[in-house]
Write a protein that holds these residues in place. Sequence first.
Motif, PDB file in Angstrom:
ATOM      1  N   GLU A   1       0.806  -1.207   0.000  1.00  0.00           N
ATOM      2  CA  GLU A   1       0.000   0.000   0.000  1.00  0.00           C
ATOM      3  C   GLU A   1       0.848   1.271   0.000  1.00  0.00           C
ATOM      4  O   GLU A   1       0.325   2.352  -0.152  1.00  0.00           O
ATOM      5  CB  GLU A   1      -0.933   0.002   1.224  1.00  0.00           C
ATOM      6  CG  GLU A   1      -1.982  -1.106   1.183  1.00  0.00           C
ATOM      7  CD  GLU A   1      -2.818  -1.150   2.446  1.00  0.00           C
ATOM      8  OE1 GLU A   1      -2.459  -0.440   3.414  1.00  0.00           O
ATOM      9  OE2 GLU A   1      -3.821  -1.873   2.469  1.00  0.00           O
ATOM     10  N   LYS A   2       2.139   1.136   0.175  1.00  0.00           N
ATOM     11  CA  LYS A   2       3.021   2.285   0.195  1.00  0.00           C
ATOM     12  C   LYS A   2       3.135   2.887  -1.196  1.00  0.00           C
ATOM     13  O   LYS A   2       3.253   2.179  -2.193  1.00  0.00           O
ATOM     14  CB  LYS A   2       4.401   1.858   0.702  1.00  0.00           C
ATOM     15  CG  LYS A   2       5.397   2.998   0.846  1.00  0.00           C
ATOM     16  CD  LYS A   2       6.722   2.464   1.367  1.00  0.00           C
ATOM     17  CE  LYS A   2       7.755   3.570   1.489  1.00  0.00           C
ATOM     18  NZ  LYS A   2       9.052   3.042   1.965  1.00  0.00           N
ATOM     19  N   LEU A   3       3.069   4.218  -1.277  1.00  0.00           N
ATOM     20  CA  LEU A   3       3.135   4.895  -2.577  1.00  0.00           C
ATOM     21  C   LEU A   3       4.557   4.916  -3.115  1.00  0.00           C
ATOM     22  O   LEU A   3       4.833   4.451  -4.232  1.00  0.00           O
ATOM     23  CB  LEU A   3       2.578   6.318  -2.465  1.00  0.00           C
ATOM     24  CG  LEU A   3       2.664   7.176  -3.730  1.00  0.00           C
ATOM     25  CD1 LEU A   3       1.893   6.522  -4.872  1.00  0.00           C
ATOM     26  CD2 LEU A   3       2.129   8.572  -3.461  1.00  0.00           C
ATOM     27  N   PHE A   4       5.481   5.454  -2.330  1.00  0.00           N
ATOM     28  CA  PHE A   4       6.864   5.600  -2.798  1.00  0.00           C
ATOM     29  C   PHE A   4       7.677   4.345  -2.481  1.00  0.00           C
ATOM     30  O   PHE A   4       8.523   4.327  -1.593  1.00  0.00           O
ATOM     31  CB  PHE A   4       7.514   6.843  -2.192  1.00  0.00           C
ATOM     32  CG  PHE A   4       7.077   8.117  -2.853  1.00  0.00           C
ATOM     33  CD1 PHE A   4       7.670   8.554  -4.020  1.00  0.00           C
ATOM     34  CD2 PHE A   4       6.032   8.853  -2.316  1.00  0.00           C
ATOM     35  CE1 PHE A   4       7.255   9.720  -4.644  1.00  0.00           C
ATOM     36  CE2 PHE A   4       5.608  10.019  -2.926  1.00  0.00           C
ATOM     37  CZ  PHE A   4       6.218  10.454  -4.102  1.00  0.00           C
ATOM     38  N   THR A   5       7.374   3.295  -3.232  1.00  0.00           N
ATOM     39  CA  THR A   5       8.197   2.100  -3.166  1.00  0.00           C
ATOM     40  C   THR A   5       9.540   2.383  -3.852  1.00  0.00           C
ATOM     41  O   THR A   5       9.711   3.422  -4.502  1.00  0.00           O
ATOM     42  CB  THR A   5       7.493   0.939  -3.861  1.00  0.00           C
ATOM     43  OG1 THR A   5       7.287   1.286  -5.247  1.00  0.00           O
ATOM     44  CG2 THR A   5       6.142   0.645  -3.219  1.00  0.00           C
ATOM     45  N   ALA A   6      10.475   1.439  -3.724  1.00  0.00           N
ATOM     46  CA  ALA A   6      11.782   1.638  -4.356  1.00  0.00           C
ATOM     47  C   ALA A   6      11.636   1.767  -5.875  1.00  0.00           C
ATOM     48  O   ALA A   6      12.235   2.647  -6.504  1.00  0.00           O
ATOM     49  CB  ALA A   6      12.716   0.477  -4.006  1.00  0.00           C
ATOM     50  N   ASN A   7      10.820   0.895  -6.463  1.00  0.00           N
ATOM     51  CA  ASN A   7      10.615   0.956  -7.915  1.00  0.00           C
ATOM     52  C   ASN A   7      10.035   2.285  -8.353  1.00  0.00           C
ATOM     53  O   ASN A   7      10.505   2.909  -9.305  1.00  0.00           O
ATOM     54  CB  ASN A   7       9.671  -0.182  -8.361  1.00  0.00           C
ATOM     55  CG  ASN A   7      10.397  -1.503  -8.517  1.00  0.00           C
ATOM     56  OD1 ASN A   7      11.600  -1.548  -8.704  1.00  0.00           O
ATOM     57  ND2 ASN A   7       9.646  -2.588  -8.411  1.00  0.00           N
ATOM     58  N   PHE A   8       8.984   2.727  -7.650  1.00  0.00           N
ATOM     59  CA  PHE A   8       8.316   3.970  -8.032  1.00  0.00           C
ATOM     60  C   PHE A   8       9.232   5.170  -7.817  1.00  0.00           C
ATOM     61  O   PHE A   8       9.226   6.124  -8.607  1.00  0.00           O
ATOM     62  CB  PHE A   8       7.025   4.130  -7.229  1.00  0.00           C
ATOM     63  CG  PHE A   8       6.179   5.299  -7.677  1.00  0.00           C
ATOM     64  CD1 PHE A   8       5.619   5.316  -8.939  1.00  0.00           C
ATOM     65  CD2 PHE A   8       5.957   6.370  -6.828  1.00  0.00           C
ATOM     66  CE1 PHE A   8       4.840   6.386  -9.359  1.00  0.00           C
ATOM     67  CE2 PHE A   8       5.189   7.443  -7.229  1.00  0.00           C
ATOM     68  CZ  PHE A   8       4.623   7.460  -8.498  1.00  0.00           C
TER      69      PHE A   8
END
Length: 431
Positions: A13-20
């Motif tokens: 549910e986290k917006l700023f994942t490593a990929n993003f």
Amino acid sequence: MSEQKIPEKRRKEKLFTANFTFLILGQASSLLGNNTLKFALSMYVLEQTGSASVFAGLLSLAMLPTIFLSPFGGILADRVNRRNIMVALDALSGGTVLIASFAMALEHKIFVVGVLLMLLSVFGAFESPTVQACIPQMLSGENIVKGNAVVNQVASIASLVTPFLGSVFYTVFGIRPVFYAAVLCFFMTAFFECFIHLNAQKADSKSEMGAAIRDDFLMSLHFLRREQPEILKLLLLAAAVSLFVAGTAVVGFPYLVRTVLGLSAAHYGAAESVMGLASVLGSILVVALGSKGQMRGLFGVIVLLGVCLITCGAAFLLPLSSFWRYGILLGMFAVCQLGASLFSTYAISLIQERTPEKLMGKIMSYVFTISMCAQPAGQIIYGALFDRFSDRVFWVLIPSGLIVTGIGMASARFFRSLSAVKYDKDNNGVL
């Protein structure tokens, strides 16, 4: 066991994942270099030719590869690892701009600019649907809307900063240093994208390339025509509005500021920065509203675009000074930019929410293709119109505004019906 599942769910549910995060860093670097280069090139072409028609024709030719090749870019995005596609294309973009910087020392500089814009358009045809397809692969639920808003914010901030950078670099150093800065930005983008980890798309290895492309086209067209015709109608509506709005914004605005009003490149750069700020505010508003934003109200955004064009035309109809006309243009086009930011973010998010993962790249390529189809025609038409009515530009702006306003009012029922239907893409049906 349950303690291990809760953190995993929260990570999803986290917006700023490593990929993003790496995707955003790459987009910021790419847009910084790309937009600065294109702004400087637009000033260079206008100063070298002094013609809105030549400027519009060059922009239109440069868009043709994106229009024709975007569907193939969508097919590639659904069959190959999307991270690898982005890395390769940004590295190619950097190398192409570097070669073009040396070619600018030769004659026929306008030809070099045209070839460069067309090559960047080819790369964009494959990269744009890939980037958009990555967002729902990285995020889920309401984070898709927020993720699109963040991507839009990055693009808006780039639009805010790059006109100033482009005007300063071009005015003080000339065109070639802008090329070198763009090269650095493209290579930095490829570097950031190397850290993105995405699963490769599953492809049918038994199918021949020609048959695979044909099947992918048929599958995506069936989805748009039979399963989700509302998406196709939304794209056609956006293209109709773009025919009028993009022509006045992309061709008319710089021509009005630089040629009709006779103002400097710094005035145009400042205006572009203000519009970038308006786009940022639009993206912030999307993040604040989240899923509370209603599609049914988007017809009002189209009406607002038309009213802004009418107001710009009235500024040239009334006996006002260049300063006041510049101020009105600045304010109205800034409002247009804010409205366009709201419209595009919610529209793209709705399309992504209703599109299955296996079709994401192909459908996003249709988004770019259909939305851009009207732009070359609009730019050529408005380039000729502004040249023809350079001393009476209100004959161009006011009728265009009236037409856009009418389109917006006529689309009210469509947006109400669109917001009333909830679609479950996982089960391919209406909720």
